[in-house]
Scaffold this active site. Structure first.
Site, PDB file in Angstrom:
ATOM      1  N   LYS A 317       0.863  -1.186   0.000  1.00 16.60           N
ATOM      2  CA  LYS A 317       0.000   0.000   0.000  1.00 16.60           C
ATOM      3  C   LYS A 317       0.897   1.233   0.000  1.00 16.60           C
ATOM      4  O   LYS A 317       2.078   1.145   0.300  1.00 16.60           O
ATOM      5  CB  LYS A 317      -0.871   0.009   1.251  1.00 16.60           C
ATOM      6  CG  LYS A 317      -1.792  -1.186   1.329  1.00 16.60           C
ATOM      7  CD  LYS A 317      -3.187  -0.711   1.703  1.00 16.60           C
ATOM      8  CE  LYS A 317      -4.083  -1.880   2.026  1.00 16.60           C
ATOM      9  NZ  LYS A 317      -4.523  -1.839   3.407  1.00 16.60           N
ATOM     10  N   HIS A 320       2.291   6.664   2.914  1.00 17.45           N
ATOM     11  CA  HIS A 320       1.742   8.010   2.799  1.00 17.45           C
ATOM     12  C   HIS A 320       2.428   8.987   3.747  1.00 17.45           C
ATOM     13  O   HIS A 320       3.311   8.618   4.525  1.00 17.45           O
ATOM     14  CB  HIS A 320       0.218   8.005   2.962  1.00 17.45           C
ATOM     15  CG  HIS A 320      -0.253   7.373   4.230  1.00 17.45           C
ATOM     16  ND1 HIS A 320       0.010   7.901   5.465  1.00 17.45           N
ATOM     17  CD2 HIS A 320      -0.974   6.241   4.445  1.00 17.45           C
ATOM     18  CE1 HIS A 320      -0.539   7.151   6.384  1.00 17.45           C
ATOM     19  NE2 HIS A 320      -1.125   6.125   5.794  1.00 17.45           N
ATOM     20  N   HIS A 323       2.943   8.096   7.289  1.00 15.79           N
ATOM     21  CA  HIS A 323       4.069   7.205   7.599  1.00 15.79           C
ATOM     22  C   HIS A 323       5.383   7.976   7.642  1.00 15.79           C
ATOM     23  O   HIS A 323       6.255   7.686   8.457  1.00 15.79           O
ATOM     24  CB  HIS A 323       4.154   6.074   6.566  1.00 15.79           C
ATOM     25  CG  HIS A 323       2.961   5.168   6.576  1.00 15.79           C
ATOM     26  ND1 HIS A 323       2.189   4.947   5.463  1.00 15.79           N
ATOM     27  CD2 HIS A 323       2.396   4.453   7.563  1.00 15.79           C
ATOM     28  CE1 HIS A 323       1.202   4.119   5.770  1.00 15.79           C
ATOM     29  NE2 HIS A 323       1.309   3.798   7.043  1.00 15.79           N
TER      30      HIS A 323
HETATM   31  N1  ARG Z   1       0.546  -0.633  16.750  1.00 15.58           N
HETATM   32  C1  ARG Z   1       0.010   0.055  15.795  1.00 15.58           C
HETATM   33  N2  ARG Z   1      -1.281  -0.067  15.557  1.00 15.58           N
HETATM   34  N3  ARG Z   1       0.758   0.826  15.039  1.00 15.58           N
HETATM   35  C2  ARG Z   1       0.359   1.629  13.945  1.00 15.58           C
HETATM   36  C3  ARG Z   1       0.308   0.890  12.678  1.00 15.58           C
HETATM   37  C4  ARG Z   1      -0.051   1.768  11.524  1.00 15.58           C
HETATM   38  C5  ARG Z   1      -0.709   1.041  10.389  1.00 15.58           C
HETATM   39  N4  ARG Z   1       0.161   0.101   9.747  1.00 15.58           N
HETATM   40  C6  ARG Z   1      -1.196   2.072   9.377  1.00 15.58           C
HETATM   41  O1  ARG Z   1      -0.561   2.298   8.376  1.00 15.58           O
HETATM   42  O2  ARG Z   1      -2.208   2.713   9.617  1.00 15.58           O
END
Ligand code: ARG
Length: 760
Positions: A317, A320, A323
C-alpha cells in the site's frame, strides 16, 4: 566513604541533575545513619555522566550491603539491579559470573587492564545472549553492561588515568572534597553549567522558604523577556502559603547576591535572577569543547527501557505522508530518549497481514513478475495490488480466492506462506535503503503477522474470563460505552481477528518480553480512538503497565487526497518525494557556480539538504497541527528552513577550516566581551535544558526553534566578530566560541535525525 567495620555506604543522589551528591554512612546492623549527609559539589554530576556508579562497600558485595536511598535514576537503576539479589541475572549465569568478576576486579584494585579484560568478556557474553537478554527480569540490559564498560573507558580518559580502581580510591580518599580537587574539576567540566547557577539560587530560596530543591529546580526557567534577567522563578507554581507577590518581594530583599547570582528582583509574582555572564562564559565554553557530541546529554532516564514503535507502513500500500511523519518524529523520540540515558528498542510494526495479502497473492499469479519484484518490490507489489483490486470489482469471486488463500496462510501452509514471506522480506530490504537515506534504522521489524491465532485465542480467553467479551451481531466486542469509548470490535465470531486484537496481543507480548518502562506508539491522530480503546482494554484486563503506553499523535499533511505531493503532482512512494526534493535542491545549488564547484559530492549534499528541508518543515510546528507542504518555504536557503540550518552549520565548519590553527587549552575567554558573544553563550548554555524539556514534551518543534535561534545568533555574531585578520589570542577565543556553537548546532540537528553538513 566506605567504612571498613561492617558499615555500608549509602549514597543518596539528588533527584534532579544537580552538580552535587549527598553522601552519608549508615550502620548496617541497626540501619541508623552514622554521619549526616554531606554535600559534595560536582560529584553527582560526574557520577551521572559516568553512568552507573560503583558503590563499593567493604567485604563481598551482597545485596543487603548495598542500599540506596533517593529517587534519582541512578538510585533507581541500582535499586532495580539489586532488588532481588540473585534474580539479577537468573537467566544468564555466564553474564552474572562475568559481571561479578568485574566488580571483584575493580574492588580488588586490579586496575585497568584487568577491568578491561573482564569488561570485554561481559560484552561478549551480552552480545551472544543477543537481544533476548534485553531486560530479562526487568533488571539489566545489554546497554547497561556496555555502560559499565563506558565507565572504565571514561575513567581511563580522565586526568587520573589509572582506571576505575584508582578513580574509586581517589573518591574514597576524599575527606571533605580535599584531595579530589582535580576530580571535581573534571566533573565540573561535565556539569550542566546553568545548573551551577540554579543550585546557588536553590540553596538560598530553599533556606528562606523551606521549599525543597526538587520543587524549585524545574521551575527555574528562562524568563520570557530577556530584560528580566537569566533565570526566573514563578512563585505561584511553588505553592507556598501566602501571597506570591509579597513572597517574591520578600525574597528579592532577603536574597544575598554573590559572585554567581548578581541580581535578584521581583516582578509581580516572579522572582528574576541575573547571573554572572563572565563566569558562565568561562565555564561553559571549555565544557562544550570537552564534551563535543555528549554536550546536552543527561542521565535522567538511565536504567529505563522504552519501546518506540514508529513508521509502520503497510506492505503493497502507499507509504503516505502519515508514515513519513511517523518515521521522522519517531526517530526524533528515540534520539532524545537516548540522549537522556534511556535504553530504547525501536520497532517497525508493519501492516503485513490480513485478507488483502491473499488478494495480493492471487494478483501476483496474474500480474506478478519475479524480476520486477526483485528490482523494486514496493512499487511492483503496489501495482499488482491496484490491478487485482480493479479486477475484483468486476469479478467478486476473486475475493473468495483471496479469502481462501489467506486462510491457507493462517493455517501455516508452507506454499502460501512462502510467497508472502518473499514479498515481506524484499519489501523490508527496500525499506531499509530508504530509511538509511533518512538516517533512520530499526532494531526490530515486526508486524501484524507476528501475532499468531494462538496468541489471539489467549487474549480472547483472558477477556472472556474477565467477562469483558460479548458476542454482538457476528462480532466479539468489548463494551466501552461506560468509558465514553464506544464499542471495541475485537474479532469476528468466525474466528478471524482484527487490527485491535493484534495490538492487544502485541502490547502484552512486548511487556512480557522487554519489560519496558514506557512504550510510545508514534501514529497519526486519525487513530486516537483506536489507541484510547487499546489502552483502556489493557487497563480493564488488569495490566498495570497500560498507563505506561502512550500514543504520540500528530496531524495530517494536507493535500488533495492525503497522499504526498510534489510540485508536479501526487506521489505514493516515499522514494519519489525524496528524489524530487533532492532534484530541486540540486538545481538551486547549481545556481551558485563557484560554491558548487567546491562541493565534492553534490548528489549526496543535495540529498541531505533536501531531506533537511522536509524534516524541518515537518517539525516546524507542534505535532498535532495539520500543515500544508509549502515548497517555496521548504526549499529556501533563507528564512526558517532546513537548508538555512544546514547553511549555518557549514558556515561554522568553514570558519574552522579556514582559520588554520587550533584552539589552545589556555585560550583567553575573557576577550569575548561583545553583546553578540554573550548572546551566543547564553543560547548555547540552554541546550541541555532543551534536551531535558523535550524528553517530556516529545515536541520536535522545540528543537527546531532552538536551532533557528542559535543559527540566527551565529549569523549576527559572524557579521561583527571576525576570526580572520585578528590578533591570535582574540582569533582563538572567537574560534572557540564558534566551535562551541558548531558542536551545539550539530547535536541539535542530529537529535532531529539530520546529518549536519560541513560544506554546501
Ligand atoms: N501498533 C500500531 N497499531 N501501530 C500503527 C500501525 C499503523 C498502520 N500500519 C497504518 O498504516 O495505519
Amino acid at each position: 566513604m566506605t567504612d571498613a567495620h561492617a558499615n555500608t555506604l549509602y549514597l543518596s543522589f539528588s533527584p534532579v541533575c544537580l552538580p552535587y551528591a549527598e553522601v552519608a554512612t549508615y550502620n548496617l546492623a541497626t540501619s541508623t545513619q552514622q554521619s549526616k549527609p554531606t554535600l559534595r559539589l560536582g560529584l553527582a554530576q560526574d557520577l551521572l555522566s559516568l553512568h552507573p556508579t560503583l558503590v563499593v562497600p567493604a567485604g563481598p558485595l551482597t545485596t543487603d550491603k548495598v542500599k540506596l536511598v533517593g529517587k534519582s535514576s541512578i538510585t533507581r537503576f541500582f535499586a532495580r539491579a539489586f532488588k532481588n539479589g540473585s534474580s539479577l541475572y537468573d537467566e544468564k549465569p555466564a553474564l552474572q559470573y562475568e559481571a561479578d568478576k568485574w566488580f571483584d576486579a575493580v574492588r580488588a584494585g586490579k586496575g585497568e587492564a584487568e577491568a578491561a579484560k573482564v569488561a570485554d568478556a561481559i560484552k561478549a557474553a551480552a552480545s551472544s545472549a543477543g537481544d533476548k537478554f534485553l531486560l530479562q527480569n526487568g533488571a539489566v540490559t545489554v546497554a547497561d553492561l556496555l555502560a559499565w564498560d563506558a565507565v572504565r573507558t571514561q575513567c581511563a580518559g580522565s586526568k587520573d588515568n589509572k582506571g576505575v580502581a584508582s578513580w574509586i580510591s581517589a573518591v574514597e580518599a576524599v575527606p571533605g572534597v580535599k584531595g579530589a580537587v582535580e576530580l571535581v574539576d573534571a566533573a565540573n567540566a561535565k556539569v550542566h553549567q546553568l545548573d551551577v547557577f540554579r543550585y546557588e539560587i536553590i540553596k538560598q530560596v530553599s533556606a528562606l522558604t523551606g521549599a525543597s530543591g526538587d520543587a524549585i529546580y524545574p521551575l527555574l526557567e528562562e524568563p520570557r523577556d530577556a530584560a528580566n534577567g537569566d533565570l526566573s522563578l514563578p512563585l505561584p507554581r511553588l505553592k507556598l502559603p501566602g501571597n506570591p507577590v509579597q513572597i517574591a518581594k520578600d525574597l528579592a530583599t532577603n536574597f544575598k547576591t554573590n559572585t554567581l547570582i548578581t541580581k535578584a528582583a521581583s516582578a509581580g509574582p516572579f522572582l528574576n535572577f541575573s547571573i554572572n555572564r563572565e563566569i558562565l562564559r568561562d565555564r561553559l565554553l571549555p565544557s562544550v569543547l570537552i564534551q563535543e557530541s555528549n554536550y546536552g546529554r543527561n542521565a535522567s532516564g538511565f536504567g529505563n527501557l522504552a519501546i518506540v514503535e514508529f513508521s509502520s507502513p503497510n506492505i503493497a500500500k502507499p507509504f503516505h505522508a502519515g508514515h513519513l511523519r511517523s518515521t521522522i518524529i519517531g526517530n526524533f523520540i528515540k534520539n532524545v530518549l537516548e540522549s537522556a540515558g534511556w535504553a530504547t528498542v525501536s520497532i517497525n510494526y508493519l501492516g503485513d497481514w490480513g485478507k488483502q495479502y491473499g488478494l495480493l497473492a492471487v494478483g501476483f499469479e496474474q500480474y506478478g513478475s519475479d524480476e520486477e519484484l526483485e528490482r523494486d518490490p514496493i512499487r511492483h507489489l503496489f501495482d499488482v495490488y491496484v490491478n487485482i483490486n480493479r479486477d475484483a470489482e468486476a469479478k467478486p469471486e476473486i475475493h473468495d480466492q483471496a479469502r481462501d488463500y489467506f486462510k491457507r496462510m493462517e493455517d501455516g501452509e508452507t506454499d502460501a506462506l512462502g510467497l508472502w514471506q518473499k514479498f515481506r522480506n524484499l519489501s523490508i530490504v527496500k525499506y531499509k535503503d530508504i530509511y538509511a537515506r533518512l538516517n533512520v534504522s530499526f532494531d526490530i521489524y515486526s508486524g501484524e503477522s507476528q501475532y499468531s491465532l494462538n496468541q489471539m485465542r489467549n487474549v480472547l480467553e483472558e477477556l472472556n474470563d474477565l467477562s469483558l467479551l460479548k458476542p454482538d451481531a457476528g462480532a466479539l466486542i468489548v463494551d466501552l460505552k461506560q468509558h465514553k469509548l464506544g464499542t471495541a470490535i475485537i474479532g469476528k465470531t468466525n474466528g478471524s481477528m482484527l487490527y485491535l486484537s493484534r495490538d492487544i496481543a502485541a502490547a502484552i507480548d512486548r511487556q512480557n518480553y522487554y519489560k519496558f518502562d514506557e512504550m510510545f506508539y508514534v501514529v497519526g491522530s486519525q487513530q486516537d480512538h483506536h489507541f484510547r480503546q487499546l489502552f483502556k482494554i489493557l487497563e480493564l484486563m488488569g495490566k498495570p503497565w497500560s498507563e505506561h503506553c502512550h500514543h504520540i499523535n500528530f496531524g495530517m499533511v494536507k493535500s488533495k487526497d492525503g497522499n504526498m505531493s510534489t510540485r508536479k503532482g501526487t506521489v505514493v512512494f516515499l522514494q519519489d518525494i525524496l528524489d524530487n526534493v533532492k532534484g530541486e535542491m540540486h538545481e538551486v545549488m547549481k545556481k551558485n557556480e563557484n560554491k558548487y564547484a567546491q562541493i565534492e559530492d553534490p548528489e549526496m549534499v543535495s540529498d541531505l539538504v533536501g531531506i533537511s528541508a522536509i524534516v524541518v518543515q515537518d517539525m516546524a510546528a507542534r505535532r498535532v497541527k495539520d500543515y500544508e507542504l509549502d515548497w517555496n518555504r521548504m526549499l529556501s536557503f533563507e528564512g526558517d528552513s532546513g537548508p538555512y540550518l544546514q547553511f549555518a552549520h557549514s558556515r561554522l565548519c568553514s570558519i574552522e577550516r579556514k582559520a588554520g590553527f587550533e584552539v589552545s587549552p589556555s585560550v583567553d575567554y575573557s576577550l569575548l566581551t561583545e553583546r553578540q558573544a554573550h548572546d551566543l553563550v547564553d543560547i548555547i548554555s540552554r541546550w541541555p535544558d532543551v534536551v531535558r524539556d523535550v524528553t517530556t514534551t516529545l515536541e520536535p518543534c522545540n528543537v527546531v526553534s532552538y536551532s533557528l535561534k542559535l543559527s540566527h545568533a551565529v549569523s549576527s555574531a559572524l557579521d561583527v566578530l571576525w576570526v580572520m585578520g585578528q590578533e591570535r589570542p582574540l582569533a582563538e577565543a572567537r574560534l572557540a566560541l564558534y566551535r562551541a556553537a558548531r558542536i551545539t548546532l550539530g547535536n541539535a540537528l542530529r537529535s532531529i535525525g539530520l546529518k549536519p553538513l560541513e560544506r554546501m
